[in-house]
Design a protein around this motif. Sequence first.
Motif, short mmCIF file in Angstrom:
data_model
loop_
_atom_site.label_atom_id
_atom_site.label_comp_id
_atom_site.label_asym_id
_atom_site.label_seq_id
_atom_site.Cartn_x
_atom_site.Cartn_y
_atom_site.Cartn_z
N ALA A 186 -1.61 -10.68 2.35
CA ALA A 186 -1.92 -9.62 3.30
C ALA A 186 -1.47 -8.31 2.67
CB ALA A 186 -1.18 -9.86 4.62
N ASN A 187 -2.44 -7.44 2.39
CA ASN A 187 -2.13 -6.21 1.66
C ASN A 187 -1.79 -5.09 2.63
OD1 ASN A 187 -1.91 -4.12 -0.12
ND2 ASN A 187 -3.91 -4.43 -1.10
N GLY A 188 -0.48 -4.87 2.80
CA GLY A 188 -0.02 -3.78 3.68
C GLY A 188 0.73 -2.73 2.89
N THR A 189 0.42 -2.63 1.60
CA THR A 189 1.19 -1.72 0.74
C THR A 189 0.85 -0.25 0.96
OG1 THR A 189 -0.45 -2.15 -0.97
CG2 THR A 189 1.61 -3.38 -1.11
N GLU A 190 -0.37 0.04 1.29
CA GLU A 190 -0.82 1.40 1.64
C GLU A 190 -0.16 2.50 0.81
OE1 GLU A 190 -0.32 2.89 5.77
OE2 GLU A 190 -2.48 3.12 5.77
N GLY A 191 -0.52 2.51 -0.47
CA GLY A 191 0.10 3.48 -1.38
C GLY A 191 -0.47 4.88 -1.27
N GLY A 200 -9.59 -2.10 3.48
CA GLY A 200 -8.68 -1.55 2.48
C GLY A 200 -9.31 -0.46 1.63
N GLY A 201 -10.59 -0.20 1.82
CA GLY A 201 -11.22 0.90 1.08
C GLY A 201 -12.56 0.54 0.47
N ALA A 202 -12.68 -0.69 -0.07
CA ALA A 202 -13.92 -1.03 -0.77
C ALA A 202 -15.01 -1.52 0.17
CB ALA A 202 -13.63 -2.07 -1.86
N GLN A 239 -6.39 -9.48 1.21
CA GLN A 239 -7.10 -8.84 2.30
C GLN A 239 -6.21 -7.77 2.92
OE1 GLN A 239 -10.21 -11.39 3.02
NE2 GLN A 239 -10.75 -9.25 2.76
N ASN A 240 -6.78 -6.64 3.20
CA ASN A 240 -6.04 -5.57 3.85
C ASN A 240 -5.53 -6.05 5.22
OD1 ASN A 240 -6.59 -3.10 6.00
ND2 ASN A 240 -5.48 -2.48 4.18
N VAL A 241 -4.37 -5.54 5.63
CA VAL A 241 -3.78 -6.01 6.88
C VAL A 241 -4.67 -5.73 8.10
CG1 VAL A 241 -1.36 -6.08 6.16
CG2 VAL A 241 -2.33 -3.92 6.98
C1 LIG Z 1 -6.04 2.47 -6.96
C2 LIG Z 1 -6.30 1.56 -5.80
C3 LIG Z 1 -5.37 1.47 -4.78
C4 LIG Z 1 -5.57 0.61 -3.71
N1 LIG Z 1 -4.62 0.57 -2.71
C5 LIG Z 1 -4.81 -0.26 -1.67
C6 LIG Z 1 -3.84 -0.33 -0.62
O1 LIG Z 1 -2.82 0.36 -0.65
N2 LIG Z 1 -4.06 -1.20 0.41
C7 LIG Z 1 -5.20 -1.99 0.47
O2 LIG Z 1 -5.35 -2.76 1.42
N3 LIG Z 1 -6.12 -1.94 -0.51
C8 LIG Z 1 -5.95 -1.10 -1.56
N4 LIG Z 1 -6.90 -1.07 -2.55
C9 LIG Z 1 -8.05 -2.00 -2.46
C10 LIG Z 1 -7.65 -3.38 -2.95
O3 LIG Z 1 -7.85 -3.44 -4.35
C11 LIG Z 1 -8.50 -4.49 -2.31
O4 LIG Z 1 -9.85 -4.14 -2.44
C12 LIG Z 1 -8.21 -4.71 -0.84
O5 LIG Z 1 -6.85 -4.91 -0.60
C13 LIG Z 1 -9.00 -5.89 -0.35
O6 LIG Z 1 -8.86 -6.05 1.04
P1 LIG Z 1 -10.06 -5.82 2.07
O7 LIG Z 1 -11.28 -6.50 1.51
O8 LIG Z 1 -9.57 -6.45 3.31
O9 LIG Z 1 -10.25 -4.35 2.19
C14 LIG Z 1 -6.73 -0.20 -3.64
C15 LIG Z 1 -7.67 -0.10 -4.66
C16 LIG Z 1 -7.48 0.78 -5.72
C17 LIG Z 1 -8.53 0.84 -6.79
#
Ligand SMILES: Cc1cc2nc3c(=O)[nH]c(=O)nc-3n(C[C@H](O)[C@H](O)[C@H](O)COP(=O)(O)O)c2cc1C
Lengths: 417, 76
Positions: free
Chosen positions: A75-80, A52-54, A189-191
């Motif tokens: 499951a974080n599938g929002t992908e903004g 998801g980025g981090a 967790q990211n999808v």
């Molecule tokens: C401003 C901002 C936007 C984020 N947008 C997303 C997003 O759209 N989808 C996502 O999976 N994680 C996003 N993240 C990261 C989440 O906070 C989170 O770390 C992540 O969903 C954890 O999943 P992972 O460990 O599987 O990557 C974003 C973080 C920040 C700071």
Amino acid sequence: MNALALSETSSAVQPQLLSGRRYDAPLPVLSRTGDRERLLAEIEASGLTGRGGAGFPTAIKIRAVARDRSPVVVANGTEGEPASAKDKVLLVANPHLVIDGAVVAARLVGAREIVLAVGRGDAAAIAALERAVAERRDKGVALRIAAAPTRFLAGEESALVNWLNGGPAKPTIERPFERGVYGRRTLVQNVETLANVALIARHGADWFRRLGTAKEPGAALVTVLGAVRAPGVGEIELGMTLREVIALFGGMTAIPQAFLLGGYFGTWVTAHDTLDLPFTNESLRPLGASLGARLLIVLPQDACGLAETARVVRYLERQSAGQCGSCFFGLAAIAGVFERLASGGVAAPQAVERLSRLVAQVEGRGACALPTGAAGLVTSALRVFAREIDAHAAGGCCGPHRSRVLPVPDANDNEWN
Amino acid sequence: MSRHIRVDPILCDGFGQCAELLPELVELDEWGYPIVSDAPIPASLGAEARRAVAMCPRLALALEERRAREPAGAAP
Ligand SMILES: Cc1cc2nc3c(=O)[nH]c(=O)nc-3n(C[C@H](O)[C@H](O)[C@H](O)COP(=O)(O)O)c2cc1C
Ligand code: SF4
């Protein structure tokens, strides 16, 4: 919100994430502690990190959440991120693989509830998930789809949790793995991460590690945009060079000037420095860059990196939740100075110095990473487009007359709920 | 373990009292919001730090025990 051709996919590897293959064999049940421990050890050995980025190690997060007696899985599938499409494509191509991963994760942490979170504006992913959920026969776990506001911050995990708890999709200082949905420990967790959890549960760590590098194993989804012949989403092996990744998308349509890596939170790098580097965090870190959510945008020679960055910084500023003083005031100030810099007509050295001072005042200050992300983008732009800055100061602006490369939604989705 | 000051940037409204009470560890940005030092609170400033925390009108400051090298607000 997203102007990308989502159907365009290309793959460098035998696609697993994007294959759409539905496995017949049941998922491991994991009812005994020993089974859970074995699979957790396997996930740990796989070296899987968040997609998801981090990039946080997934096994560590799962262990932290498993301490709660009834945690929740999201499951974080929002992908903004407006320029990223990998999660949307994955959800349409392979919703069952994501759900498989969420079910495995739920069994690992002992959750009985899974929330599948997607952007409200993402009709295709919602439809795919609805169809898939209707086909599921998972025992002991309830699945629900939650359509979150379509905006940049809604995917930040504490914002998402706050929204799921009935509040606005604005970040909080709570850490979801400690206090999340209903106040319980929550595994966000990211999808794409979850899809990999499912694959590792079926094939094991060694199989996962057959691709990628020792430090960054596995396949990964990328979104590649800008001056490439076939922009879209693809599945690559981590460690391919940027040139190889770009070739997968039909190659470049113009001489490249710079690449934006990682997304709007990301980093500009010059094209000739990086074209033959491996697409890994390890190789790009010395340049101050990271892969973030694995977005690569090719900026052609005739585009204006300053004008592009100015538009994105203004977009990020408008996405601020306005909760933290340094973010509210700092990003507005940065966006203003950057716009003036990009349109010429300001003394460049003073503007650059002012930007550096502003950046130092917002970096690491917010409750969430938005100001830090914006600061990183600005710092890298000042470095990579240093010559453009001089040219702008000398001869005014070129930007508005040139084509726009980075997609920025015009209309803001103003909803926080 | 070491003891640090932490500010909740969402609660903070930039009153700036902390910078007056504890200038050794808190400076203000140009909008009046505190930039809190990452350094451990030295023993000599323990009382001032507790006072700054107690006097914040928004209750936005806290004392926090941190393990070595653990950044504030890091992931698990
Ligand atoms: C401003 C901002 C936007 C984020 N947008 C997303 C997003 O759209 N989808 C996502 O999976 N994680 C996003 N993240 C990261 C989440 O906070 C989170 O770390 C992540 O969903 C954890 O999943 P992972 O460990 O599987 O990557 C974003 C973080 C920040 C700071
Ligand atoms: S840093 Fe900005 S976006 Fe993040 S919580 Fe604070 S105000 Fe909101």
